[in-house]
Scaffold this motif. Structure first.
Motif, PDB file in Angstrom:
ATOM      1  N   ASP A 203       1.046  -0.931   0.176  1.00 24.51           N
ATOM      2  CA  ASP A 203      -0.408  -0.094   0.063  1.00 24.51           C
ATOM      3  C   ASP A 203       0.708   1.325   0.070  1.00 24.51           C
ATOM      4  O   ASP A 203       0.261   2.160  -0.795  1.00 24.51           O
ATOM      5  N   ALA A 204       2.084   0.798   0.753  1.00 25.75           N
ATOM      6  CA  ALA A 204       3.202   2.385   0.765  1.00 25.75           C
ATOM      7  C   ALA A 204       3.449   2.630  -0.635  1.00 25.75           C
ATOM      8  O   ALA A 204       3.512   4.088  -0.676  1.00 25.75           O
ATOM      9  N   VAL A 205       3.921   1.759  -1.234  1.00 26.30           N
ATOM     10  CA  VAL A 205       4.452   2.073  -2.756  1.00 26.30           C
ATOM     11  C   VAL A 205       3.400   2.632  -3.187  1.00 26.30           C
ATOM     12  O   VAL A 205       3.789   3.421  -4.377  1.00 26.30           O
ATOM     13  N   GLN A 206       2.362   2.008  -3.762  1.00 26.78           N
ATOM     14  CA  GLN A 206       1.222   2.585  -4.710  1.00 26.78           C
ATOM     15  C   GLN A 206       0.422   4.002  -4.489  1.00 26.78           C
ATOM     16  O   GLN A 206      -0.228   4.433  -4.938  1.00 26.78           O
ATOM     17  N   GLN A 207       0.714   4.369  -2.848  1.00 27.28           N
ATOM     18  CA  GLN A 207       0.392   5.726  -2.298  1.00 27.28           C
ATOM     19  C   GLN A 207       1.832   6.451  -3.069  1.00 27.28           C
ATOM     20  O   GLN A 207       1.526   7.573  -3.471  1.00 27.28           O
TER      21      GLN A 207
END
Length: 205
Positions: A129-133
């Motif tokens: 999720d951190a990467v996607q954000q």
């Protein structure tokens, strides 16, 4: 995929017990058996240096990762190839996972890295999720750290160059979000690199 992209001659180096399956499935491939562990994965410590050199000598491009496995012996092979080979390479899947918690060792000479968000997350020890954000941030950071072209896959794939520019691919469709599509991309990029290698650096007087 590399063959269909025009690579001409492709050698699949696979654990010996898998060689007959690979050769039968794609008759036009050259094959090379690798020593293997008891689990059937590539065993780098058992691979003779002279044999590896003979395998790499005629090659112009390496594609490392799809189907490799995360076995320690296989991961060691991926890291060794990145360290010793001067060939341009495409690094994907378990080729990238081999550098989990060892990102500082990921310094290929010429490379295209093709992580999906989960592989990028493992390289940076963050959540997917951190990467996607922050897709742009991680693509640019990995490119800057490694000196490689980085393709962060997913909806609106990003192609980041080490010196900063980023291209956004807005094409594609949900049908591409399936297991194996990334492996096809690895082969296509390797096939294109085989035909259109990067020019050698030149110093002008």
């Amino acid at each position: 995929a590399a063959l269909r992209s025009g690579a001409g001659l492709v050698t699949a180096a696979v654990p010996g017990s898998n060689l007959a399956i690979v050769a039968a499935g794609q008759a036009e491939l050259m094959t090379e058996p690798l020593p293997e562990t008891a689990a059937g994965t590539a065993d780098f410590p058992a691979l003779d240096a002279a044999r590896l050199d003979a395998l790499l000598r005629p090659a112009t491009v390496l594609a490392i990762g799809p189907g490799l496995s995360q076995a320690p012996e296989s991961a060691a092979l991926a890291r060794h190839l990145i360290t010793v080979s001067p060939l341009p390479c495409v690094l994907d899947a378990d080729g990238l996972n081999a550098f989990h918690q060892r990102r500082g060792e990921l310094r290929p000479r010429q490379a295209v890295l093709t992580p999906h968000p989960g592989e990028m997350a493992r390289l940076f020890d963050v959540s997917t999720d951190a990467v996607q954000q922050r897709r742009l941030y991680y693509a640019q950071r990995l490119a800057a750290e490694t000196g490689a072209i980085v393709v962060l896959k997913g909806q609106y794939s990003l192609v980041a160059a080490p010196d900063g520019p980023v291209w956004v691919n807005a094409s594609g469709n949900p049908g591409m979000a399936t297991a194996g599509a990334g492996d096809v991309l690895t082969g296509i990029v390797a096939g294109l690199l085989a035909q259109f290698p990067a020019p050698e650096p030149r110093l002008d007087c």
